[in-house]
Enzyme design. Structure first.
Site, PDB file in Angstrom:
ATOM      1  CG  LEU A  34      -7.894   1.603   4.682  1.00  0.00           C
ATOM      2  CD1 LEU A  34      -8.148   0.161   4.266  1.00  0.00           C
ATOM      3  CD2 LEU A  34      -9.114   2.184   5.380  1.00  0.00           C
ATOM      4  N   GLY A  35      -3.849   2.916   6.555  1.00  0.00           N
ATOM      5  CA  GLY A  35      -2.761   2.767   7.507  1.00  0.00           C
ATOM      6  C   GLY A  35      -1.421   2.784   6.816  1.00  0.00           C
ATOM      7  N   GLY A  68       5.737  -0.772   7.912  1.00  0.00           N
ATOM      8  CA  GLY A  68       7.042  -0.992   7.326  1.00  0.00           C
ATOM      9  C   GLY A  68       6.953  -1.471   5.890  1.00  0.00           C
ATOM     10  N   GLY A 109       4.637  -0.428   3.662  1.00  0.00           N
ATOM     11  CA  GLY A 109       4.237   0.683   2.797  1.00  0.00           C
ATOM     12  C   GLY A 109       2.919   1.241   3.280  1.00  0.00           C
ATOM     13  CB  VAL A 120      -3.189  -0.470   3.916  1.00  0.00           C
ATOM     14  CG1 VAL A 120      -4.452  -1.254   3.562  1.00  0.00           C
ATOM     15  CG2 VAL A 120      -2.063  -1.432   4.264  1.00  0.00           C
ATOM     16  CG  ASP A 171       4.784  -9.514  13.205  1.00  0.00           C
ATOM     17  OD1 ASP A 171       5.010  -9.269  14.404  1.00  0.00           O
ATOM     18  OD2 ASP A 171       4.722  -8.638  12.337  1.00  0.00           O
TER      19      ASP A 171
END
Length: 770
Positions: free
Chosen positions: A476-477, A480, A482, A484, A597
């Site tokens: 999925l993505g 930083g 790791g 998904v 964030d």
């Protein structure tokens, strides 16, 4: 020469035409005196034209009543004088009687209604309708009667529902008999100040609805009070006289106890000229008092909605099976009450706590737990940071499972009931879907030094099988942290697996931080953590799957088809949802959490486009009365960082507010300053009918990104601004980034998004229009 009689008739007709164009009292006054009365259909109006005192006829009847209603809407009656003695014609007159009371008389000079106030018997009294909606009767300068202390079915701002625990005097509302009959109905509502104040509705004297205890900020048994939409209500103890009051504000609001026993809160929409319903209670059968009986718990998302608490069984199995739960539940195993190890507690998070709470003078949970365990009559306890230690010694009734908000309830059970159930102690009373997964297992020995607390644990094999051995097609993505992956468990549940890379710079500290923080909170606008996997070198977090991925893709990726789907209404709903999630983190969860964030790539969207704040690796938990903290390690994405955090390492809830403001903005200060707000709105959504709302959102966002934290509104205030509970907005100062920063600051200290697209080339500092 004009005939004198004709001239007199002409002048009289002219006077009537000017003064009575719609048969109303032609006098600029808000007061009735002994020499100035009103006769149907006359009225008097408060000084600022907010409320009228006059006559009205309900729907489906010809009866006439004297009432108070908002000027903007004659159907918005908030008080009725002669509710049980209607006038059958239009002969009613309101005047000051010889004994100084305000009275309503009919055409036969019979008194239909009177204030029945004690006065000196003079005519030196006046009745005034105020801008609050209160009708007051004064003798000289002393108020001897007012309508707010004799309410009918409505509560409006500054009106008080009260109970004096010393004198026993109460002020309560009572429902109309029906929508066409304002006579005394079957429901009453008021404040019950015994032990801990609560709002109750009674049906013919029996409890029908309960708000849960007041904790100094909210009524903790009303789920909607955990958002700002029901903010500003107060409960005050004035020397034994407790009162509940709706918030004043620059808006028209009323709460009706209707003839069906429901509270209905409405706000006036001046543009559409309608009353909008913003809150109703009861909302479900679970809100009705004691639906599941003693020791039963109600969950409106379950079918059936009632179940017995863990360690209990139906008192009458046949009735329970037929859907009659009023008989409640009984213990499966009796309490031992023989030393501290004989009994224990099952912890149920996000609960509406039972009725009949008592107080123990302790505020620390462990102290409350030990006291309850040593007291054989204590059946359960709960700790609220404002209330302190609540405990129960009677049968637990009116318990409900909430969705992501509410306190923990600790149920006392025999130790034998708790054996083999340690892993379940932090799960809600209604079983989570995860519990049916074959993947929920005991922690491996390799993770014995990792404090994952009580999260459900998945095996590596289960997750590898679910993701087709972590195949690229399921990715999925990348960020930083790791990678998904999308996965599907054996029971059909779709999940998102966040796998920590062995070479990750974020590492174990952030992994553990996210696991611990997100496991302690649950809210509909926060991504839900389902479990974890810690086996040897593998560290993974398992989340609910979000089919519409992350917000940054929807906003910035030109190839994403969802850009055309996200119209203004959806975008506004997303903004509000993010705000509600932040409010929960800052104020309403049992921990105060600063995200640090917040950005579009860390906002995920479910199948209905509801936003879920994600990525808590940088989040920090504040303790006690801590308002801000400092760090030497600034992490996050510079374009979304507050100046005091990026430059000095100071962070607080106002630094999250700053990030929220940047997230709302894709604009430039220069265009705003030139009064050209719509020039920087996405042209796909910039239709004329939503122009004012878009510009208002830009205005609010600019308030969020002001240089100094003290000048930024709290998230609670931001949401009140968005919902127009706060109408008038202050002018924003020029944002610091528009003056001092440039594109050399663009970038991220942490790399790319964990759930979708890279943020390095999306993060902005000088916010230009797109």
């Amino acid at each position: 020469m004009m005939d004198t009689k004709f001239l007199n008739l002409f002048l009289k007709s002219l006077f009537l035409t000017l003064c009575f164009p719609i048969h109303v009292f032609c006098a600029d006054t808000n007061t009735i005196t002994s020499s100035l009365s009103i006769t149907d259909p006359d009225f008097v109006v408060s000084s600022n034209q907010v409320f009228r005192l006059g006559f009205f006829t309900p729907e489906n009847t010809t009866n006439r009543y004297l009432g108070i209603f908002y000027v903007v809407s004659e159907t918005s009656v908030i008080w009725v004088a002669n509710r049980d003695r209607p006038l059958t014609d239009s002969s009613g007159t309101v005047t000051i009687s010889n004994d100084g009371n305000l009275v309503l008389i009919n055409g036969r000079n019979e008194t239909i209604w009177s204030t029945n106030a004690t006065s000196t018997g003079t005519t030196n009294t006046t009745a005034e309708i105020q801008d609050t909606g209160n009708l007051i009767l004064r003798e000289n300068s002393t108020v001897i009667w007012d309508s707010f202390t004799h309410p009918t079915s409505f509560l409006v701002p500054t009106m008080r529902l009260s109970e004096n625990v010393i004198t026993g005097r109460r002020v309560r509302t009572s429902s109309w008999r029906s929508p066409s009959d304002p006579g005394l109905g079957n429901f009453t509502a008021g404040l019950q100040a015994l032990n801990i104040p609560q709002i109750f509705t009674w049906h013919n004297g029996a409890p029908y609805y309960r708000s849960g205890p007041w904790n100094g900020q909210i009524l903790i048994g009303i789920q909607d009070m955990y958002s700002p939409y029901l903010d500003g209500f107060r409960v005050v103890n004035d020397s034994g006289n407790f009162y509940f009051m709706a918030p004043p504000g620059n808006f028209l609001m009323k709460i009706d106890l209707n003839s069906s026993g429901s509270f209905v809160q409405t706000l006036w929409d001046d543009q559409r000229r309608t009353w909008d319903i913003v809150w109703v209670a009861p909302q479900t059968q679970c809100d009705v008092y004691g639906t599941c009986g003693r020791f039963g718990v109600c969950n409106p998302l379950n079918s059936p909605i009632c179940s017995c608490l863990r360690g209990f069984e139906p008192a009458n199995g046949d009735e329970w099976g037929r859907g009659n739960w009023s008989g409640g539940c009984v213990r499966s195993t009796q309490l031992q009450c023989d030393g501290e190890d004989a009994d224990g507690f099952l912890t149920l998070p996000f609960m509406k706590v039972p009725d009949f709470a008592e107080l123990y003078p302790a505020r620390v949970e462990e102290e409350c737990r030990i006291w309850c365990l040593r007291n054989c009559s204590c059946l359960a306890y709960s700790v609220d940071s404002n209330i302190g230690c609540m405990f129960w010694s009677e049968g637990l009734i009116d318990i409900q499972q909430f969705n992501g908000v509410g306190p923990e309830l600790h149920i006392r059970l025999a130790s034998s009931e708790l054996e083999n159930r340690i892993k379940d102690q932090k799960t809600p009373a209604a079983n989570l879907a995860l519990q049916s997964d074959s993947s929920a297992i005991v922690l491996k020995d390799e993770s014995k030094n990792v404090n994952i607390e009580e999260l459900p644990v998945f095996t590596f094999k289960t997750l590898a099988d679910a993701t087709n051995q972590f195949h690229d097609s399921n990715m999925l993505g990348r960020g930083g942290f790791g990678y998904v992956y999308k996965g599907k468990l054996a029971n059909g549940r779709v999940i998102a697996v966040k796998r920590l890379s062995a070479a990750s710079g974020q590492g174990m500290e952030e992994f553990m931080n996210e696991a611990i923080v997100i496991s302690k909170v649950q809210h509909r606008n926060l991504v839900k953590l389902l479990g974890c996997c810690v086996e040897k070198e593998e560290k993974m977090l398992i989340y609910e799957y979000m089919p519409n991925k992350s917000l940054d893709g929807c906003l910035f990726d030109p190839t994403d088809p969802s850009q055309k789907i996200l119209d203004w209404r959806k975008r506004f709903s997303i903004v509000e949802g993010i705000g509600r999630g932040l409010l929960y983190l800052h104020r309403d969860s049992r921990l105060k959490i600063i995200h640090r964030d917040l950005k579009p790539s860390n906002v995920l969207l479910d199948g209905d486009w509801n936003p879920k704040i994600s990525d808590f690796g940088m989040a920090r938990i504040f303790g006690g009365n801590q308002d801000q903290a400092n760090t030497a390690r600034v992490v996050g994405t510079y374009g979304y960082m507050a100046p005091e955090y990026a430059m000095e390492g100071r962070f607080s809830e106002k630094s999250d507010v700053y990030s929220f403001g940047v997230l709302m903005l894709e604009i430039g200060w220069k265009l705003w300053n030139e009064d050209n707000g719509m020039a920087f709105a996405d042209q796909n959504i910039a239709s004329p009918n939503v122009q004012s709302e878009i510009v208002r959102c830009i205005h609010i966002a600019l308030l969020c990104v002001q240089e100094f934290p003290k000048d930024r509104p709290a998230v609670q205030t931001v949401l009140s601004m968005l919902s127009r509970e706060i109408v008038d907005l202050p002018l924003p100062e020029q944002p610091i980034f528009a003056e001092k920063w440039d594109r050399s600051h663009v970038g991220s200290t942490q790399g790319t998004s964990q759930f979708g697209f890279s943020t390095n080339d999306l993060t902005i500092t000088v916010l230009d229009g797109r």
